[in-house]
Design a protein around this motif. Structure first.
Motif, PDB file in Angstrom:
ATOM      1  N   PRO A 252      -1.034   7.373  -6.927  1.00 36.55           N
ATOM      2  CA  PRO A 252      -0.592   6.827  -7.598  1.00 36.55           C
ATOM      3  C   PRO A 252       0.900   5.931  -6.690  1.00 36.55           C
ATOM      4  CG  PRO A 252       0.391   8.330  -6.722  1.00 36.55           C
ATOM      5  CD  PRO A 252      -1.116   8.352  -6.700  1.00 36.55           C
ATOM      6  N   LEU A 253       0.268   5.501  -5.716  1.00 35.00           N
ATOM      7  CA  LEU A 253       1.579   3.978  -4.451  1.00 35.00           C
ATOM      8  C   LEU A 253       1.431   2.528  -5.081  1.00 35.00           C
ATOM      9  CD1 LEU A 253       0.751   5.166  -1.098  1.00 35.00           C
ATOM     10  CD2 LEU A 253       2.799   6.195  -2.582  1.00 35.00           C
ATOM     11  N   SER A 254       2.446   1.959  -5.152  1.00 33.85           N
ATOM     12  CA  SER A 254       2.721   0.467  -5.641  1.00 33.85           C
ATOM     13  C   SER A 254       3.136  -0.321  -4.866  1.00 33.85           C
ATOM     14  CB  SER A 254       3.572   0.823  -7.391  1.00 33.85           C
ATOM     15  OG  SER A 254       3.206  -0.457  -7.853  1.00 33.85           O
ATOM     16  N   SER A 255       4.057  -1.123  -4.972  1.00 37.86           N
ATOM     17  CA  SER A 255       4.390  -2.617  -4.294  1.00 37.86           C
ATOM     18  C   SER A 255       4.788  -3.885  -4.511  1.00 37.86           C
ATOM     19  CB  SER A 255       3.665  -2.650  -3.507  1.00 37.86           C
ATOM     20  OG  SER A 255       2.569  -3.638  -4.068  1.00 37.86           O
ATOM     21  N   GLY A 256       6.424  -3.875  -3.833  1.00 31.84           N
ATOM     22  CA  GLY A 256       6.485  -5.112  -4.693  1.00 31.84           C
ATOM     23  C   GLY A 256       6.079  -6.207  -4.758  1.00 31.84           C
ATOM     24  N   SER A 257       6.637  -7.448  -5.849  1.00 33.66           N
ATOM     25  CA  SER A 257       5.755  -8.927  -4.637  1.00 33.66           C
ATOM     26  C   SER A 257       5.805  -9.301  -3.721  1.00 33.66           C
ATOM     27  CB  SER A 257       6.786  -9.626  -5.717  1.00 33.66           C
ATOM     28  OG  SER A 257       6.476 -11.132  -5.799  1.00 33.66           O
ATOM     29  N   GLY A 258       5.150  -9.109  -2.788  1.00 33.69           N
ATOM     30  CA  GLY A 258       5.236  -9.661  -1.896  1.00 33.69           C
ATOM     31  C   GLY A 258       5.151  -8.803  -0.373  1.00 33.69           C
ATOM     32  N   ASP A 259       5.310  -7.811  -1.285  1.00 32.29           N
ATOM     33  CA  ASP A 259       5.213  -6.681  -0.230  1.00 32.29           C
ATOM     34  C   ASP A 259       4.518  -6.411   1.028  1.00 32.29           C
ATOM     35  OD1 ASP A 259       7.338  -5.879  -0.378  1.00 32.29           O
ATOM     36  OD2 ASP A 259       7.139  -3.721  -2.350  1.00 32.29           O
ATOM     37  N   ILE A 260       4.234  -5.622   1.812  1.00 36.04           N
ATOM     38  CA  ILE A 260       3.444  -5.716   2.867  1.00 36.04           C
ATOM     39  C   ILE A 260       2.335  -3.609   3.059  1.00 36.04           C
ATOM     40  CG2 ILE A 260       3.482  -7.579   4.325  1.00 36.04           C
ATOM     41  CD1 ILE A 260       5.605  -5.564   6.682  1.00 36.04           C
ATOM     42  N   THR A 261       2.918  -3.384   2.538  1.00 32.77           N
ATOM     43  CA  THR A 261       2.838  -1.881   2.048  1.00 32.77           C
ATOM     44  C   THR A 261       2.739  -1.614   0.648  1.00 32.77           C
ATOM     45  OG1 THR A 261       4.503  -0.977   2.683  1.00 32.77           O
ATOM     46  CG2 THR A 261       3.368  -0.882   4.408  1.00 32.77           C
ATOM     47  N   CYS A 262       2.070  -0.362   0.285  1.00 35.87           N
ATOM     48  CA  CYS A 262       2.447  -0.017  -0.447  1.00 35.87           C
ATOM     49  C   CYS A 262       3.412   1.940  -0.823  1.00 35.87           C
ATOM     50  CB  CYS A 262       0.667   1.112  -1.393  1.00 35.87           C
ATOM     51  SG  CYS A 262      -0.509  -0.545  -2.023  1.00 35.87           S
ATOM     52  N   SER A 263       4.550   1.377  -0.674  1.00 34.06           N
ATOM     53  CA  SER A 263       5.221   2.235  -0.001  1.00 34.06           C
ATOM     54  C   SER A 263       6.693   3.204  -0.876  1.00 34.06           C
ATOM     55  CB  SER A 263       6.826   1.378   0.262  1.00 34.06           C
ATOM     56  OG  SER A 263       7.713   0.416  -0.602  1.00 34.06           O
ATOM     57  N   PHE A 264       5.893   2.441  -2.104  1.00 31.56           N
ATOM     58  CA  PHE A 264       6.785   3.361  -3.215  1.00 31.56           C
ATOM     59  C   PHE A 264       5.718   4.216  -4.480  1.00 31.56           C
ATOM     60  CE2 PHE A 264       7.881  -0.548  -4.937  1.00 31.56           C
ATOM     61  CZ  PHE A 264       7.394  -1.087  -6.361  1.00 31.56           C
ATOM     62  N   CYS A 265       6.365   5.405  -5.286  1.00 34.65           N
ATOM     63  CA  CYS A 265       5.196   5.554  -6.273  1.00 34.65           C
ATOM     64  C   CYS A 265       4.935   4.775  -7.610  1.00 34.65           C
ATOM     65  CB  CYS A 265       5.398   6.880  -6.576  1.00 34.65           C
ATOM     66  SG  CYS A 265       5.394   8.530  -5.239  1.00 34.65           S
ATOM     67  N   LYS A 266       4.333   4.261  -8.637  1.00 31.77           N
ATOM     68  CA  LYS A 266       4.238   4.601  -9.929  1.00 31.77           C
ATOM     69  C   LYS A 266       5.399   5.131 -10.658  1.00 31.77           C
ATOM     70  CE  LYS A 266      -0.515   1.740  -9.197  1.00 31.77           C
ATOM     71  NZ  LYS A 266      -1.813   1.970  -9.986  1.00 31.77           N
ATOM     72  N   GLU A 267       5.049   4.901 -11.647  1.00 39.21           N
ATOM     73  CA  GLU A 267       7.036   5.346 -12.989  1.00 39.21           C
ATOM     74  C   GLU A 267       5.556   7.047 -12.718  1.00 39.21           C
ATOM     75  OE1 GLU A 267       8.273   4.566 -16.954  1.00 39.21           O
ATOM     76  OE2 GLU A 267       7.683   2.938 -15.896  1.00 39.21           O
ATOM     77  N   GLY A 268       6.185   7.928 -13.265  1.00 32.67           N
ATOM     78  CA  GLY A 268       5.896   9.221 -13.795  1.00 32.67           C
ATOM     79  C   GLY A 268       5.170   9.613 -12.257  1.00 32.67           C
ATOM     80  N   PHE A 269       5.086   9.419 -11.342  1.00 36.11           N
ATOM     81  CA  PHE A 269       5.319  10.458 -10.162  1.00 36.11           C
ATOM     82  C   PHE A 269       6.042   9.897  -8.874  1.00 36.11           C
ATOM     83  CE2 PHE A 269       1.339   8.192 -11.291  1.00 36.11           C
ATOM     84  CZ  PHE A 269       0.010   9.262 -11.696  1.00 36.11           C
ATOM     85  N   TYR A 270       5.703  11.882  -8.265  1.00 34.33           N
ATOM     86  CA  TYR A 270       6.863  10.738  -6.988  1.00 34.33           C
ATOM     87  C   TYR A 270       6.095  12.075  -5.567  1.00 34.33           C
ATOM     88  CZ  TYR A 270       6.556  15.770  -7.691  1.00 34.33           C
ATOM     89  OH  TYR A 270       7.179  17.685  -8.389  1.00 34.33           O
ATOM     90  N   LEU A 271       6.975  11.399  -4.637  1.00 36.51           N
ATOM     91  CA  LEU A 271       6.786  11.946  -3.296  1.00 36.51           C
ATOM     92  C   LEU A 271       7.424  13.266  -3.347  1.00 36.51           C
ATOM     93  CD1 LEU A 271       7.062   9.267  -1.092  1.00 36.51           C
ATOM     94  CD2 LEU A 271       5.004   9.764  -2.163  1.00 36.51           C
ATOM     95  N   GLN A 272       6.632  14.130  -3.240  1.00 32.39           N
ATOM     96  CA  GLN A 272       6.928  15.714  -2.855  1.00 32.39           C
ATOM     97  C   GLN A 272       7.179  16.176  -1.510  1.00 32.39           C
ATOM     98  OE1 GLN A 272       4.344  18.633  -4.271  1.00 32.39           O
ATOM     99  NE2 GLN A 272       5.652  20.510  -3.581  1.00 32.39           N
ATOM    100  N   ASP A 273       8.290  16.820  -1.064  1.00 30.00           N
ATOM    101  CA  ASP A 273       8.950  17.258   0.139  1.00 30.00           C
ATOM    102  C   ASP A 273       8.099  17.971   0.425  1.00 30.00           C
ATOM    103  OD1 ASP A 273      10.280  17.630   2.356  1.00 30.00           O
ATOM    104  OD2 ASP A 273      12.262  18.209   1.764  1.00 30.00           O
ATOM    105  N   ALA A 274       7.982  17.785   2.657  1.00 25.64           N
ATOM    106  CA  ALA A 274       6.156  18.833   2.602  1.00 25.64           C
ATOM    107  C   ALA A 274       6.676  19.656   3.293  1.00 25.64           C
ATOM    108  CB  ALA A 274       5.055  17.401   4.002  1.00 25.64           C
TER     109      ALA A 274
END
Length: 123
Positions: free
Chosen positions: A100-122
């Motif tokens: 469920p990852l995404s990126s902004g225009s011109g990004d070099i990685t997929c660094s954030f979650c798509k809308e409706g998803f989140y990163l869970q603290d490990a």
């Protein structure tokens, strides 16, 4: 039946021979943008995907930077669209981010979650 003319290797890198003058020497022309010319009698070579020649008269095509790409024969690199990326130089196409990852225009990685998803603290 056609005739061919072997041109002497007299053109400098960044130029190519297109015809000969009255004295038999080649007329050298700047290599067109989007192509490279090694000189001599070789014709222009179209830049490969992920490589560009931004101006006329270049001997070598240059790699697109991370976050950008180009098609064959391009004079400029284009940013990858949102949701895609390129992590390395000279990539011929942008890679889609894994769900469920995404990126902004011109990004070099997929660094954030798509809308409706989140990163869970490990922790």
């Amino acid at each position: 039946v056609g005739a061919s003319l072997e041109l002497p290797a007299a053109c400098e890198p960044g130029t190519y021979a297109n015809a000969t003058d009255d004295g038999g020497l080649p007329d050298c022309f700047d290599c067109p943008a989007g192509s490279s010319c090694g000189g001599g009698a070789a014709p222009p070579a179209e830049c490969s995907p992920g490589f560009v020649a931004a101006t006329p008269g270049l001997a070598k095509c240059e790699r697109c930077e991370p976050g950008t790409t180009s098609g064959a024969g391009s004079a400029s690199c284009s940013e990858c669209a949102a949701g895609t990326y390129t992590a390395n130089t000279g990539q011929g196409e942008c890679t889609r981010c894994p769900h469920p990852l995404s990126s902004g225009s011109g990004d070099i990685t997929c660094s954030f979650c798509k809308e409706g998803f989140y990163l869970q603290d490990a922790s």
